[in-house]
Every structure is written in C-alpha cells, then in structure tokens.
Design a protein around this motif. Sequence first.
Motif, PDB file in Angstrom:
ATOM      1  N   UNK A 178     -23.191 -13.217 -21.970  1.00  0.00           N
ATOM      2  CA  UNK A 178     -22.251 -13.982 -22.806  1.00  0.00           C
ATOM      3  C   UNK A 178     -21.250 -12.962 -23.455  1.00  0.00           C
ATOM      4  N   UNK A 179     -21.633 -11.537 -23.372  1.00  0.00           N
ATOM      5  CA  UNK A 179     -20.800 -10.716 -24.002  1.00  0.00           C
ATOM      6  C   UNK A 179     -19.559 -10.156 -23.127  1.00  0.00           C
ATOM      7  N   UNK A 180     -18.357 -10.378 -23.526  1.00  0.00           N
ATOM      8  CA  UNK A 180     -17.258  -9.842 -23.013  1.00  0.00           C
ATOM      9  C   UNK A 180     -16.823  -8.516 -22.900  1.00  0.00           C
ATOM     10  N   UNK A 181     -16.531  -8.020 -21.702  1.00  0.00           N
ATOM     11  CA  UNK A 181     -15.917  -6.763 -21.468  1.00  0.00           C
ATOM     12  C   UNK A 181     -14.545  -7.003 -21.325  1.00  0.00           C
ATOM     13  N   UNK A 182     -14.096  -6.104 -22.106  1.00  0.00           N
ATOM     14  CA  UNK A 182     -12.417  -6.288 -22.163  1.00  0.00           C
ATOM     15  C   UNK A 182     -11.619  -5.383 -21.421  1.00  0.00           C
ATOM     16  N   UNK A 183     -10.446  -5.712 -20.904  1.00  0.00           N
ATOM     17  CA  UNK A 183      -9.628  -4.585 -20.518  1.00  0.00           C
ATOM     18  C   UNK A 183      -8.235  -5.083 -20.724  1.00  0.00           C
ATOM     19  N   UNK A 184      -7.142  -4.119 -20.719  1.00  0.00           N
ATOM     20  CA  UNK A 184      -5.789  -4.564 -20.838  1.00  0.00           C
ATOM     21  C   UNK A 184      -5.305  -5.491 -20.069  1.00  0.00           C
ATOM     22  N   UNK A 185      -4.635  -6.441 -20.133  1.00  0.00           N
ATOM     23  CA  UNK A 185      -4.155  -7.640 -19.274  1.00  0.00           C
ATOM     24  C   UNK A 185      -3.451  -7.055 -18.291  1.00  0.00           C
ATOM     25  N   UNK A 186      -2.578  -6.028 -18.510  1.00  0.00           N
ATOM     26  CA  UNK A 186      -1.636  -5.298 -17.612  1.00  0.00           C
ATOM     27  C   UNK A 186      -2.495  -4.584 -16.352  1.00  0.00           C
ATOM     28  N   UNK A 187      -3.639  -4.477 -16.563  1.00  0.00           N
ATOM     29  CA  UNK A 187      -4.468  -3.724 -15.650  1.00  0.00           C
ATOM     30  C   UNK A 187      -4.976  -4.619 -14.504  1.00  0.00           C
ATOM     31  N   UNK A 188      -5.042  -6.087 -15.109  1.00  0.00           N
ATOM     32  CA  UNK A 188      -5.845  -6.859 -14.209  1.00  0.00           C
ATOM     33  C   UNK A 188      -5.066  -8.158 -13.586  1.00  0.00           C
ATOM     34  N   UNK A 189      -3.948  -8.393 -14.531  1.00  0.00           N
ATOM     35  CA  UNK A 189      -2.970  -9.657 -13.879  1.00  0.00           C
ATOM     36  C   UNK A 189      -1.826  -9.077 -13.381  1.00  0.00           C
ATOM     37  N   UNK A 190      -1.050  -9.602 -12.271  1.00  0.00           N
ATOM     38  CA  UNK A 190      -0.046  -9.163 -11.927  1.00  0.00           C
ATOM     39  C   UNK A 190       1.305  -9.153 -12.895  1.00  0.00           C
ATOM     40  N   UNK A 191       1.981  -8.362 -12.607  1.00  0.00           N
ATOM     41  CA  UNK A 191       3.204  -8.085 -13.608  1.00  0.00           C
ATOM     42  C   UNK A 191       4.100  -9.316 -13.634  1.00  0.00           C
ATOM     43  N   UNK A 192       4.181  -9.901 -12.488  1.00  0.00           N
ATOM     44  CA  UNK A 192       5.026 -10.922 -12.409  1.00  0.00           C
ATOM     45  C   UNK A 192       4.490 -12.345 -13.133  1.00  0.00           C
ATOM     46  N   UNK A 193       3.226 -12.465 -13.475  1.00  0.00           N
ATOM     47  CA  UNK A 193       2.797 -13.386 -13.947  1.00  0.00           C
ATOM     48  C   UNK A 193       2.813 -13.147 -15.736  1.00  0.00           C
ATOM     49  N   UNK A 194       2.474 -11.870 -15.921  1.00  0.00           N
ATOM     50  CA  UNK A 194       2.476 -11.322 -17.354  1.00  0.00           C
ATOM     51  C   UNK A 194       4.121 -11.772 -17.956  1.00  0.00           C
ATOM     52  N   UNK A 195       4.963 -11.167 -17.212  1.00  0.00           N
ATOM     53  CA  UNK A 195       6.263 -11.512 -17.395  1.00  0.00           C
ATOM     54  C   UNK A 195       7.161 -12.807 -17.221  1.00  0.00           C
ATOM     55  N   UNK A 196       6.394 -13.544 -16.673  1.00  0.00           N
ATOM     56  CA  UNK A 196       7.000 -14.915 -16.382  1.00  0.00           C
ATOM     57  C   UNK A 196       7.244 -15.672 -17.494  1.00  0.00           C
ATOM     58  N   UNK A 197       8.372 -16.502 -17.561  1.00  0.00           N
ATOM     59  CA  UNK A 197       9.039 -17.118 -18.796  1.00  0.00           C
ATOM     60  C   UNK A 197       8.133 -18.357 -18.900  1.00  0.00           C
ATOM     61  N   UNK A 198       7.878 -19.108 -20.066  1.00  0.00           N
ATOM     62  CA  UNK A 198       7.331 -20.079 -20.398  1.00  0.00           C
ATOM     63  C   UNK A 198       8.142 -21.428 -19.528  1.00  0.00           C
ATOM     64  N   UNK A 199       7.362 -22.151 -18.738  1.00  0.00           N
ATOM     65  CA  UNK A 199       7.854 -23.239 -17.900  1.00  0.00           C
ATOM     66  C   UNK A 199       8.573 -24.301 -18.709  1.00  0.00           C
ATOM     67  N   UNK A 200       8.084 -24.354 -19.937  1.00  0.00           N
ATOM     68  CA  UNK A 200       8.293 -25.628 -20.590  1.00  0.00           C
ATOM     69  C   UNK A 200       8.807 -25.074 -22.247  1.00  0.00           C
ATOM     70  N   UNK A 201       9.994 -24.578 -21.863  1.00  0.00           N
ATOM     71  CA  UNK A 201      10.516 -23.917 -23.196  1.00  0.00           C
ATOM     72  C   UNK A 201      10.922 -24.756 -24.306  1.00  0.00           C
ATOM     73  N   UNK A 202      11.251 -26.116 -23.974  1.00  0.00           N
ATOM     74  CA  UNK A 202      11.724 -27.076 -24.954  1.00  0.00           C
ATOM     75  C   UNK A 202      10.418 -27.419 -25.435  1.00  0.00           C
ATOM     76  N   UNK A 203      10.316 -27.755 -26.970  1.00  0.00           N
ATOM     77  CA  UNK A 203       9.042 -28.275 -27.628  1.00  0.00           C
ATOM     78  C   UNK A 203       8.691 -29.622 -26.735  1.00  0.00           C
ATOM     79  N   UNK A 204       9.528 -30.542 -26.730  1.00  0.00           N
ATOM     80  CA  UNK A 204       9.355 -31.742 -26.245  1.00  0.00           C
ATOM     81  C   UNK A 204       8.562 -31.700 -24.767  1.00  0.00           C
ATOM     82  N   UNK A 205       9.379 -31.082 -23.871  1.00  0.00           N
ATOM     83  CA  UNK A 205       8.845 -30.830 -22.406  1.00  0.00           C
ATOM     84  C   UNK A 205       7.553 -30.276 -22.579  1.00  0.00           C
ATOM     85  N   UNK A 206       7.120 -29.072 -23.265  1.00  0.00           N
ATOM     86  CA  UNK A 206       5.725 -28.767 -23.373  1.00  0.00           C
ATOM     87  C   UNK A 206       4.749 -29.769 -23.927  1.00  0.00           C
TER      88      UNK A 206
END
Length: 418
Positions: A178-206
């Motif tokens: 149950x112990x987490x081994x951490x890494x920087x997100x930029x090392x493991x997730x695609x750049x386009x995912x990390x940089x993707x905008x919020x698909x629900x920018x309006x509060x009510x849509x979210x």
Amino acid sequence: MAHRKLKLSRTEARRFLLDYHGLGPERRYAGKAGIMDYIRQAGCIQFDPLDPAGRNAELVLQARVERFEPSQLDELLYADRLLVDGMDKVMSIYPTADWPAFRRTRERARSRYGSIPEVAAFVPVVREALEARGPLLSRELESGVKLDWAWSPARQAKATMESMYLWGELVIDRKQRNQRVYQLAEKLLPEELLDAPDPHPADEDYARWRVLRRVGGVGLLSPRMSDAWVGTYFLKAAERTRFFRELAEQGRLVEVETEGLSAPHYARTDDLERWLDSGSAERWSSQPARTSFLAPLDNVLWDRRLIRELFDFAYIWEVYKPAAIRQFGYYTLPVLQGEAFVARMEPGRLPGGERAVLGWWPEPGMRLTRDSQRSLALAFSDFRAYLGCDRLAVSEQAASAEPRLERLANSRPRRARA
C-alpha cells in the motif's frame, strides 16, 4: 424536451441495477479490456487500502470480470497507464483519459496544501530528488521535521509528496503493497494529457458532468444525500435537485418510478434504453442464479438506502466499529445470489496465514436449495482462484451458521457448457 418518467416494477429495477453493474446471470466482462469497459461505464471504482482478501478495488472487479487477477489491474495502472489513482469519490481509480476533467480538484488541492510553509519549503527538495534518483517512496527522503496531517502527525517528506500528488505534480509509479512510489507526472503521463484544458470550464457544465458521472457510478440514483455524493463538496442538495431536473428535461436522465422507493431515482437515458432493448426478462428466466461476493465499497452499494429499499437488505460496513458492538464482522462482504442478498461473508486469514471464511451470517429466511448450493459452490471456486488458494478454512462460527459451508467453500463443481 419533456421530463420523461418510466415505471419499473421492483423486479425490473433490481435487474436493471444488477445488469448495469455486470452482476446479472452471466459475467459479461473479461480480461483487461473488460476492466476498462466497466470502469469507463462507472467512471471510477473506490480505492481502500485494507486488504483482508484483496483491496476494495480488486474485490469490485473479481465480482464482475471473468478470471480476474489483481495483476491485471496493476498493469492497467502502472504499465499501460490507462488507469490512474486519483481523487474522484474519495481516493479512486479512474480512466487516465479523464485526467483533464479533474483540473479543478487538483487546483483546489494546490490552494489548500501549497501554502503550508513546511510543504512549500520541501517541494524543491522532492523535485530535485526525483530528477536525480528516479521514483521514490516518501520514507527515502528525510528532513527531521514533522507536521500535523490528516490522521496523525506526518514526516515533512510524506506530507509534501502526498500534497504534490494531490495537486497533480506527482503520480504513482507503482505501489509496494500500500506504499506509494512517487514519480514526477511529466515522466509518466503524455505531455498532451498534462497540458489538456479542462473540458468543462464553466462551473455549471462541470457540475452537470459530475452529476451524470455519479449517476453512472451507481446506475440508479437520487439527488438526496448518500455516500454516492462524497467528493462533490460543491453540490448541495438543492443544486443536485436542480441539475437532475435540468438533465431530465434535456433528455439525458430518465426518472424511474418504483414501488417502495421513498424518493425519485434517475438513470442515464442511454443506459436505461440499452437495458430495455437487451432482453433482460428472458436472460434472467433462462439462466441459473449467479452468486457474487461484493466489495464493502462496491459501486452498487454507494447508496445504501436504495439497497435497503429495493432489496430489503440493510448493509453497514463495521470496520470502524469496536468489536464488542459489531453486529456481524470486521470486513463483511454482501453475498448476492440472483437478485437477492442472501448472506454476509467475512474473508480473512487464520493466525497461521491460511485463507479462511471467518464469518457467515445468512439473511433471515435464506434456504440453500440444490440449485443455490451449486451457485454458491461456483462462487467460492471463483473466489479461491482469485485469491490464489486451493482451500478455504471455515471458522467455527461460520460452520455453525451453515454446516454445509466447509463443503461448499472447497468443492470443485463443473460448469455448464455455454
């Protein structure tokens, strides 16, 4: 569009809910593709670290996925990166593709934890260590400083890495139990995912998206307060009711009327229509009842009042109760047979480490017929395979509650050919 209402009998409502969760007469999910299909439909499954017979997320999947192995979930999380650990309904597992939609959750965590002086001071240390040394456990960094934290005082490294994880700068590389081994997100997730905008920018849509997602997490849900709404702090009861009404008027939700339910419940329109076209009545009448052992935090149990009203089954997870006042066991699993909850089962280990049925509590009126014994024996056979054991010991309490349990828990019934 008019607000649509649909009447379902109690039997129909039960079958819709169980079919929706893959708990009907046959298992319809298999392999890693099946795991992904279920989690995409439900949005997320809840993570909990307690492990008497696998953790909650693994127990959720073993009840649905043919020949499920915990290693399959680990691969999807830490090799394929198609799933990610993150906050949804508390700590959960959800599709990595949904990462951009939780930008608000991560920003809230940064606002909450990023200004804590001890955390802010240690962030550069964590970044430099991960760059230089690669993935790390929090205990591999030390400063000698402790600070007040969620459950108890925590080391500065633990608090900082957990904070960076919650605001999305770190992700989990893998887990050592149950112990987490951490890494920087930029090392493991695609750049386009990390940089993707919020698909629900309006509060009510979210908010509408979160409501639809949570209805999909349970299958049939009311706007009244229940554990299903944990994690949606920004939605009060009146707002939930308004969004349910708006989504129904847009044709995205259907109000379901069923005898015995004390409040209006709703299903996502596409889910309900798909089920109505699926030939449910024939499927349930032509196949034997299947038995499943459900996780204590299973999606189908998120609204326990619904389960009590629809199935006449009152389930309470007693893990945090002192032993002296528990009605049943420490970590009991509801036993579902067909469309009825028939018992509670507590799995665990004996002092020597042997896997065991520590407790068994049949529901009042439960009768083990020849067919139900076979169904239960098949379920235990699947459960042993999931646990990776050949035999389950049966405690004195469990054997006293059901004298045939030793045989049923360890028999090897043949499966009917499809």
